[in-house]
Design an enzyme around this catalytic site. Structure first.
Site, PDB file in Angstrom:
ATOM      1  N   GLU A  89       0.958  -1.033  -0.257  1.00 13.83           N
ATOM      2  CA  GLU A  89      -0.107  -0.171   0.494  1.00 13.83           C
ATOM      3  C   GLU A  89       1.068   1.173  -0.034  1.00 13.83           C
ATOM      4  O   GLU A  89       0.594   2.531  -0.669  1.00 13.83           O
ATOM      5  CB  GLU A  89      -1.100   0.394   1.398  1.00 13.83           C
ATOM      6  N   HIS A 158      -9.945  -5.715  10.414  1.00 11.50           N
ATOM      7  CA  HIS A 158     -10.020  -5.602   9.375  1.00 11.50           C
ATOM      8  C   HIS A 158     -12.061  -4.898   9.866  1.00 11.50           C
ATOM      9  O   HIS A 158     -12.328  -5.383   8.742  1.00 11.50           O
ATOM     10  CB  HIS A 158     -10.272  -6.697   8.407  1.00 11.50           C
TER      11      HIS A 158
END
Length: 359
Positions: A89, A158
């Site tokens: 990322e 998450h």
């Protein structure tokens, strides 16, 4: 009746048929479109409209996206416009930010916004601050998008909501769609905006169909960033939410209506800038306020709304303290029964409304 109707058509040539009475042109029917397909349409239309737009992220190309948002786009636009990236990322977000500074208009997809923490330096320090630090000479027209907030059974790392995180930062615009029209219109507006925009979607909404009006089916349709929408009008209490909790509020409003309580439901749509004027106008009418969000309570979106109402003229219209309905102030548990108790449910909204109305 069918025979009689047919006989009326058998008239000599040259004579006009009698006009049909009561014939009305009905408005074109809205169609059902899932949030997933609405996002796909928006990407397709903007890629076609502007050759500077491109999409990059993990599995967005050959695999059609982890959630199939980019289905068919790689085959249509090729490797230069739809780019698969490594699982890094920080790396691909930096590439996207640099491309935006150089004049392109990237759409950077995070498989989940939880992974954006790996790239938060690029999002905040590089994207959000560069226009200001360059005295406006270097715009950064980029969209960071992907699923945000709780899904189902994916535990603490998450499941968090980043609305308050990114909404805290000047230099960013932050949007959070609920319906298919929201998703399509906000994504198109975000891509066309010259500022960095964080678009917080919800994984559990991707497969949900919503009615999409004829207007929203147009390639020119956009939802203005910074403008909330009143999804249901009411007179007794104002419910303000964004993303998936908007649906919970509407469900709670339907149940409460059977008990004589009329809720006004506001779909915030934009976190930053926030359309506090629409909330203030509603509070002036209903005299009661309940905010609903999936994120944690401390320094959350609801806390900001309550503070803005308290600081403004709408405070004088409140007949009771504002009430917040939020996610539980704990890391998200994995067990389903605990997860359900950590996420705002319809019953929690009903309880909050009755509390603020003292019924």
């Amino acid at each position: 009746m069918a025979v009689a109707g047919a006989l009326r058509l058998l008239v000599p040539r040259g004579r006009l048929l009698p006009p049909r009475r009561g014939l009305r042109l009905s408005a074109p029917a809205a169609i059902q479109v899932t949030v997933r397909d609405a996002l796909n349409q928006a990407l397709d239309e903007e890629l076609e409209r502007d050759e500077r737009v491109f999409l990059l992220g993990e599995e967005v190309a050959q695999y059609d996206g982890a959630y199939k948002i980019s289905r068919g786009l790689w085959k249509k636009y090729g490797d230069k416009r739809i780019i698969d990236t490594p699982i890094s990322e920080m790396g691909f977000t930096g590439i996207a930010v640099g491309a935006a500074m150089a004049g392109l208009r990237p759409v950077c997809e995070f498989m989940t916004f939880n992974f954006s923490m790996q790239a938060i330096d690029q999002v905040i320090n590089s994207a959000a601050k560069t226009c200001y630090m360059s005295a406006g000479t270097i715009p950064v027209p980029i969209v960071f998008r992907g699923p945000n907030g709780a899904s189902a059974g994916v535990a603490a790392q998450h499941s968090q909501c980043f609305a308050a995180w990114y909404g805290h930062c000047p230099g960013l615009k932050v949007v959070s769609p609920w319906s298919s029209e929201d998703a399509k219109g906000l994504l198109k507006a975000s891509i066309r905006d010259d500022n960095p925009v964080v678009m917080l979607e919800n994984e559990l909404l991707y497969g949900v169909p919503f009615e999409m009006s004829e207007q929203a089916q147009s390639k020119d349709f956009v939802v203005p960033i910074g403008k909330a929408k009143i999804e249901r009008e009411g007179t007794h209490v104002t419910l303000v939410a964004h993303s998936r909790p908007v649906g919970h509020c509407l469900e709670a409003a339907s149940i409460l209506a059977k008990e004589g309580v009329e809720c006004e439901v506001i779909n915030l749509r934009s976190i930053r800038p926030m359309d506090i004027e629409t909330v203030e106008a509603s509070v002036a009418k209903t005299n009661h306020l309940v905010t609903v969000e999936g994120g944690w309570p401390q320094f959350g979106v609801g806390a900001e709304i309550c503070a803005r109402i308290m600081e403004g003229s709408a405070f004088n219209y409140l007949d009771a303290p504002a009430v917040r309905v939020t996610g539980a102030d704990v890391p998200m548990p994995y067990a389903k029964i605990l997860e359900d108790n950590c996420i705002p449910q319809v019953k929690d909204i009903i309880f909050a409304v009755k509390k603020t109305l003292n019924i």
